[in-house]
Write an enzyme that holds these catalytic residues in place. Structure first.
Site, mmCIF file in Angstrom:
data_model
loop_
_atom_site.group_PDB
_atom_site.id
_atom_site.type_symbol
_atom_site.label_atom_id
_atom_site.label_comp_id
_atom_site.label_asym_id
_atom_site.label_seq_id
_atom_site.Cartn_x
_atom_site.Cartn_y
_atom_site.Cartn_z
ATOM 1 N N CYS A 49 0.784 0.028 1.438
ATOM 2 C CA CYS A 49 0.253 1.399 1.514
ATOM 3 C C CYS A 49 1.379 2.394 1.747
ATOM 4 O O CYS A 49 1.397 3.476 1.152
ATOM 5 C CB CYS A 49 -0.776 1.516 2.634
ATOM 6 S SG CYS A 49 -2.210 0.456 2.403
ATOM 7 N N ARG A 106 -7.938 -0.898 -2.497
ATOM 8 C CA ARG A 106 -7.067 0.118 -3.112
ATOM 9 C C ARG A 106 -7.826 0.723 -4.284
ATOM 10 O O ARG A 106 -7.598 0.355 -5.440
ATOM 11 C CB ARG A 106 -5.776 -0.513 -3.623
ATOM 12 C CG ARG A 106 -4.892 -1.023 -2.554
ATOM 13 C CD ARG A 106 -3.535 -1.438 -3.048
ATOM 14 N NE ARG A 106 -2.915 -2.245 -2.016
ATOM 15 C CZ ARG A 106 -2.427 -1.764 -0.875
ATOM 16 N NH1 ARG A 106 -2.455 -0.469 -0.639
ATOM 17 N NH2 ARG A 106 -1.910 -2.571 0.017
#
Ligand code: BEZ
Length: 218
Positions: free
Chosen positions: A58, A135
């Site tokens: 991330c 995601r």
């Protein structure tokens, strides 16, 4: 139970938004202040959900997004990060990113501690032991309609270059009657829909199913 319920017993418990659905509206706190999605009508929105703050992949994604945030802005697109972490966690993370990498995350990161947004968008990872969001990227057009959905596992980072290309392609075909071929990039030729009448087929020739539009999109 109907036939399809029997085949897909868990289907109702997972909300799955599809291309063409209206993006569920929400109001939430973000790292840039309170935000209501529908206030962004007239702009494209890239809603960029990540599994958790302070995680390696991330962080790499947010570094890359931040480096090209001005390109999204030039394309009339608002970037919105989102995870189920709290606002203080988001703020601590973007501060740590600045401290360690000298890069400011200037786009808002949405707090979704109640998971209401993640549920509405079908972003909760059914394989995760915790409540991490997948995601997911939902590209929302200026009218509030979902135009693309991208979903990756937590173990693989998304390509920001591909997201920019996807946005450019969606914008290039938004008016209809043009199609973006594989790997299309701004400035390259678009395709026309396949010829549908005999006279069009005769006029176009054997490649009636792959007609390059005369104009180039930028
Ligand atoms: C990561 O971003 O590195 C990550 C997030 C959640 C689970 C595993 C990895």
């Amino acid at each position: 139970m109907t036939g399809s319920d029997a085949q897909f017993p868990d289907l109702d418990s997972h909300c799955v938004l599809k291309i063409g659905d209206e993006a569920p509206d929400f109001s939430a706190r973000t790292t840039q202040g309170p935000l209501t999605l529908s206030d962004l009508r007239g702009k494209w929105v890239m809603l960029f959900a990540h599994p958790a703050d302070f995680t390696p992949v991330c962080t790499s994604e947010f570094l890359s997004l931040s480096r090209v945030a001005d390109q999204f802005e030039k394309m009339n697109c608002v970037l919105l990060g989102l995870s189920v972490d709290s606002l203080p966690a988001h703020i601590a993370w973007v501060e740590a990113i600045y401290r360690e990498f000298g890069i400011r995350v200037t786009f808002p990161i949405v707090e979704d501690a109640s998971m209401a947004i993640a549920r509405a968008y079908g972003m909760l990872d059914p394989l995760a032991e915790n409540t991490a969001t997948v995601r997911a990227v939902h590209v929302i057009d200026p009218a509030g309609m979902i135009r693309a959905v991208v979903s990756y596992p937590s173990s693989v980072g998304r390509s920001v270059a591909e997201l920019l290309r996807l946005l450019a392609a969606l914008q290039a075909v938004a008016e209809g009657n043009r199609l973006a071929p594989e790997g299309w990039a701004p400035g390259e030729g678009l395709l026309l829909p396949a010829a549908e009448t005999e006279s069009e087929v005769v006029a176009t020739g054997p490649a009636w199913f792959h007609r390059v539009a005369g104009d180039a999109a930028s």
